[in-house]
Scaffold this motif. Structure first.
Motif, PDB file in Angstrom:
ATOM      1  N   VAL A   1       0.944  -1.061   0.079  1.00 25.79           N
ATOM      2  CA  VAL A   1       0.055  -0.140  -0.120  1.00 25.79           C
ATOM      3  C   VAL A   1       1.115   1.083   0.167  1.00 25.79           C
ATOM      4  CG1 VAL A   1      -0.253   0.018   2.610  1.00 25.79           C
ATOM      5  CG2 VAL A   1      -1.946   1.107   0.965  1.00 25.79           C
ATOM      6  N   VAL A   2       2.105   1.298   0.669  1.00 28.42           N
ATOM      7  CA  VAL A   2       2.962   2.378   0.624  1.00 28.42           C
ATOM      8  C   VAL A   2       3.240   2.949  -0.689  1.00 28.42           C
ATOM      9  CG1 VAL A   2       5.077   3.283   1.634  1.00 28.42           C
ATOM     10  CG2 VAL A   2       3.800   1.893   2.898  1.00 28.42           C
ATOM     11  N   PRO A   3       4.239   2.106  -1.682  1.00 32.10           N
ATOM     12  CA  PRO A   3       4.249   2.585  -2.895  1.00 32.10           C
ATOM     13  C   PRO A   3       2.865   3.054  -3.692  1.00 32.10           C
ATOM     14  CG  PRO A   3       4.916   0.468  -2.733  1.00 32.10           C
ATOM     15  CD  PRO A   3       4.395   0.807  -1.533  1.00 32.10           C
ATOM     16  N   LEU A   4       1.709   2.393  -3.605  1.00 25.92           N
ATOM     17  CA  LEU A   4       0.581   2.769  -4.094  1.00 25.92           C
ATOM     18  C   LEU A   4       0.258   4.078  -3.609  1.00 25.92           C
ATOM     19  CD1 LEU A   4      -1.807   2.176  -5.803  1.00 25.92           C
ATOM     20  CD2 LEU A   4      -2.861   1.257  -3.685  1.00 25.92           C
ATOM     21  N   PHE A   5       0.130   4.401  -2.468  1.00 28.94           N
ATOM     22  CA  PHE A   5      -0.265   5.718  -1.983  1.00 28.94           C
ATOM     23  C   PHE A   5       0.659   6.658  -2.241  1.00 28.94           C
ATOM     24  CE2 PHE A   5      -2.729   4.192   2.034  1.00 28.94           C
ATOM     25  CZ  PHE A   5      -3.768   3.623   1.432  1.00 28.94           C
ATOM     26  N   ARG A   6       1.936   6.430  -2.379  1.00 24.52           N
ATOM     27  CA  ARG A   6       2.987   7.420  -2.868  1.00 24.52           C
ATOM     28  C   ARG A   6       2.727   8.005  -4.304  1.00 24.52           C
ATOM     29  NH1 ARG A   6       7.577   4.516  -1.933  1.00 24.52           N
ATOM     30  NH2 ARG A   6       7.530   5.354   0.354  1.00 24.52           N
ATOM     31  N   ASP A   7       2.452   6.908  -5.292  1.00 31.01           N
ATOM     32  CA  ASP A   7       2.043   7.105  -6.752  1.00 31.01           C
ATOM     33  C   ASP A   7       0.871   7.950  -6.725  1.00 31.01           C
ATOM     34  OD1 ASP A   7       4.236   5.506  -7.432  1.00 31.01           O
ATOM     35  OD2 ASP A   7       3.150   3.830  -8.050  1.00 31.01           O
ATOM     36  N   GLN A   8      -0.203   7.662  -6.037  1.00 28.10           N
ATOM     37  CA  GLN A   8      -1.303   8.260  -6.039  1.00 28.10           C
ATOM     38  C   GLN A   8      -0.989   9.965  -5.704  1.00 28.10           C
ATOM     39  OE1 GLN A   8      -3.743   5.954  -3.541  1.00 28.10           O
ATOM     40  NE2 GLN A   8      -4.767   4.660  -5.241  1.00 28.10           N
ATOM     41  N   ILE A   9      -0.213   9.966  -4.541  1.00 27.58           N
ATOM     42  CA  ILE A   9      -0.058  11.203  -4.063  1.00 27.58           C
ATOM     43  C   ILE A   9       0.751  12.048  -5.135  1.00 27.58           C
ATOM     44  CG2 ILE A   9       1.195  12.787  -2.231  1.00 27.58           C
ATOM     45  CD1 ILE A   9       0.610  10.426  -0.270  1.00 27.58           C
ATOM     46  N   ARG A  10       1.678  11.604  -5.757  1.00 23.89           N
ATOM     47  CA  ARG A  10       2.587  12.034  -6.750  1.00 23.89           C
ATOM     48  C   ARG A  10       1.524  12.519  -7.795  1.00 23.89           C
ATOM     49  NH1 ARG A  10       6.178   8.237  -7.370  1.00 23.89           N
ATOM     50  NH2 ARG A  10       7.313   8.891  -5.681  1.00 23.89           N
ATOM     51  N   ALA A  11       0.467  11.965  -8.139  1.00 27.62           N
ATOM     52  CA  ALA A  11      -0.282  12.083  -9.296  1.00 27.62           C
ATOM     53  C   ALA A  11      -1.390  13.121  -8.796  1.00 27.62           C
ATOM     54  CB  ALA A  11      -0.986  10.839  -9.805  1.00 27.62           C
TER      55      ALA A  11
ATOM     56  N   GLY B   1      -3.643  12.684  -6.401  1.00 21.37           N
ATOM     57  CA  GLY B   1      -4.731  12.075  -5.726  1.00 21.37           C
ATOM     58  C   GLY B   1      -5.699  11.658  -6.894  1.00 21.37           C
ATOM     59  N   PRO B   2      -6.979  11.116  -6.248  1.00 16.59           N
ATOM     60  CA  PRO B   2      -7.222  10.871  -4.817  1.00 16.59           C
ATOM     61  C   PRO B   2      -6.456   9.636  -4.258  1.00 16.59           C
ATOM     62  CG  PRO B   2      -8.985  10.138  -6.219  1.00 16.59           C
ATOM     63  CD  PRO B   2      -7.995  10.849  -6.964  1.00 16.59           C
TER      64      PRO B   2
END
Length: 639
Positions: A463-473, A475-476
């Motif tokens: 989940v951590v790299p997934l969240f990181r990619d979503q934040i970089r993009a 969101g959401p």
């Protein structure tokens, strides 16, 4: 011939600065010796003439020059002159006067040498040698400060302890940063100076001081902070609106995960309450030292770290069994670079292939096998039942049989907390692999060991790299449920505990690692958004998508029928394995293999539910799951 000339020129160019320093120090020695004699003789009514050069003076210069070389005075650079250099100068002066006394005593029994000169000589020489070095460093630092000028980034350092002082020295040597002050909660430090840089207040003054000093970045120089303190410091940094970094922990530098003097972003594991673990290194080295190991899934997050841990703690030969060509090449290159003395044996292929498994064990001749190869993505495996069973269970059986036939000393299965009360395909297939290990252990040959733990931070697909990619993009950030929790560990500490458990394991044993307290995924998402310098809900939205197939609100680490007892390590518990019918298991495996060959997923599903009786996939989304505390902590809290 030209090559010889070029080499001679390069060698001469390298020696010239040291020759100049040697000439300077001998000149200072001569000046001190002459000056002390003239001062002493000036006190006499009729001062005698003291020659500028004589055999006595030559003996003094030879004796002192020899001492300079023995002490290693020319190994330091004037540009970085500091206390250790001054200590070397003191040693040179004291040893020098002893050498001079001995030399002149043998030459003329110190006839005509004033005792005052010998007594004052070490102090005069210290001043004569130390002052030019310190003046030169101050001049170079001043030059560097002028070169920096307005282009250097103004930095405010949080923490005026040893880490802060070391950071300051690094920043002063680096033209890209200009330290403007310290902040520290120790009131006795307020107003003091560290290498000329003032401690301007406490951490809570960060917003005010940052504006007054025109700071452009904050650096957290407190590597030993616990998670709650780091969260407070992070909130302070966020309140200033400035970017912030931290100095790495010493253990990360020593283990090669961070570069000395590097400034890093605050990582999510700094905020999750994970206290550093201390394995029994003596036990681990005693078990691994000089041995050969084989790691399946060696290119994955856990497999590659297990390889590093084994190499770091004495394994002399490591075989890498990996199905991904790229991952195998990368793992091999990383290990060769970090551990050039360790023999690395790369083996490309599927560990579920019996011929390949036998060949890998023949090549490696391992004392231990770490079986980390597995599929692990819960929602995906809910729709890939055949592959989950084939890779997680049947491939495990292949490695188990091959390892036992090859006489491997220890076989370690890397399992998961999802195998405790499986509600999904991943958990059921890993529980089946656990049962296979238990059934294969005859208590006389290979030790079969199972180690369970939950999620690892920053592993591939987590989940951590997934969240990181979503934040970089922008969101959401997607979270399944506001109440969902998971256990987390860092990859290095999980692997350290795996090796620790394996080093002291009993036959047919199951070990559970202390994962700390469960963490709300919603909180994890919020903290990662803040670490990116944004605000949850304002800059980055959090969207709740609902639990996916096979997911539970809360994972459990312990089964009610497994009596847990402490081990020699406080973060490892040993479970009493549940009874397994070897005959029924063997019969079911024959049918499972045939169903896999026939691609009969209905039959696979029925056999899986029958073979793993605790597998309950019908109600995985119920919110009645409970969070069970690590038994040792629970007992401690009840006192």
């Amino acid at each position: 011939m030209s090559l010889t000339k070029d080499s001679w020129r390069i060698s001469l160019a390298g020696r010239l600065p040291r020759l100049a320093v040697s000439a300077h120090d001998l000149l200072v020695t001569w000046i001190c010796w002459q000056a002390l004699h003239h001062v002493r003789y000036a006190m006499l009514p009729i001062p005698p003439d003291y020659p500028l050069i004589s055999l006595e003076v030559v003996i003094v210069l030879l004796a002192q020059g020899l001492v300079f070389r023995l002490v290693g005075l020319y190994q330091g650079l004037w540009r970085f002159a500091s206390v250790p250099d001054l200590i070397n100068i003191l040693k040179s002066a004291v040893m020098g006067v002893l050498a001079i006394t001995l030399g002149l005593g043998l030459y003329n029994r110190l006839d005509g040498v004033p005792r005052t000169v010998l007594a004052l000589y070490p102090f005069a020489l210290m001043g004569g040698l130390g002052l030019p070095r310190l003046v030169y460093r101050a001049w170079k630092d001043h030059q560097l400060g002028e070169v920096r000028g307005a282009s250097a980034q103004r930095v405010l350092i949080l923490g005026a302890g040893q880490a802060g002082e070391a950071l300051l020295r690094d920043l002063l040597r680096n033209g890209a940063y200009q330290p403007v002050g310290f902040l520290d909660d120790a009131r006795e430090l307020h107003g003091t100076r560290v290498h000329g840089i003032r401690v301007l207040g406490g951490l809570d003054d960060a917003n005010r001081v940052a504006k007054e000093s025109a700071a452009k970045m904050l650096v957290i120089a407190m590597p030993s902070l616990d998670a709650s303190s780091m969260q407070r410091v992070l909130a302070i940094c966020e309140g200033t609106g400035l970017p912030f970094r931290k100095v790495p922990r010493l253990v990360d530098v020593l283990e090669g995960r961070s570069a000395p003097g590097a400034l890093e972003e605050v990582a999510i594991d700094d905020l999750l309450g994970r206290k550093p673990i201390t394995p029994d290194w003596k036990l681990i080295r005693g078990w691994l030292g000089g041995r050969a190991v084989l790691v399946t899934g060696a290119g994955g997050s856990i497999g590659s770290e297990l390889c590093r841990q084994c190499a770091r703690h004495g394994a002399t030969k490591i075989a890498l069994l990996e199905i991904s060509e790229y991952s195998l090449l990368k793992a091999q290159a990383d290990l060769h670079r970090a551990f050039p003395d360790v023999e690395i044996v790369p083996i490309l292929g599927n560990c579920g292939d019996p011929a390949l498994a036998r060949r890998a064990l023949e090549l490696a001749q391992p004392d231990a096998v770490f079986h980390a190869a597995a599929y692990k993505q819960v929602p995906l495996l809910e729709t890939q039942l055949r592959e989950a069973v084939r890779n997680n269970a049947l491939a495990s059986e292949t490695m188990i049989k091959a390892s036992k036939a090859a006489g491997v000393g220890t076989f370690v299965l890397i399992s998961t907390d999802k195998a405790v009360d499986p509600a999904n395909t991943l958990g059921a297939t890993k529980r089946l692999a656990e049962m296979l290990c238990q059934s294969a252990d005859d208590l006389t040959s290979t030790r079969f060991v199972t180690v369970r733990f939950g999620n690892v931070l920053d592993s591939v697909g987590s989940v951590v790299p997934l969240f990181r990619d979503q934040i970089r993009a922008g969101g959401p950030v997607t979270v399944t449920d506001p109440d969902v929790t998971r256990y987390f560990m860092t990859i290095p500490e999980a692997c350290q505990l795996i090796v620790q458990a394996a080093a002291s394991a009993a036959h047919a044993s199951i070990y559970t690692l202390d994962m700390g307290e469960p963490i709300a995924i919603r909180v994890l998402a919020e903290q990662m958004i803040r670490l990116a310098g944004k605000q949850p809900g304002r800059d980055i939205a959090i969207v709740y998508t609902g639990l996916r197939p096979g997911e539970k609100l809360h994972e459990t680490l312990f089964h009610e029928e497994e009596a847990y007892r402490p081990t020699s390590h406080p973060k490892i518990l040993q479970a009493r394995a549940r009874e397994v019918s070897a005959e029924a298991l063997s019969k079911a495996l024959v049918q499972l293999r045939q169903a896999v060959i026939d691609y009969d997923e209905d039959q696979i599903w029925r056999l899986l539910k029958t073979t793993v009786p605790e597998f309950s996939p019908d109600n995985p989304h119920e919110s009645t799951d409970t969070i069970v505390q690590f038994p040792i902590r629970e007992a401690r809290n009840s006192r």
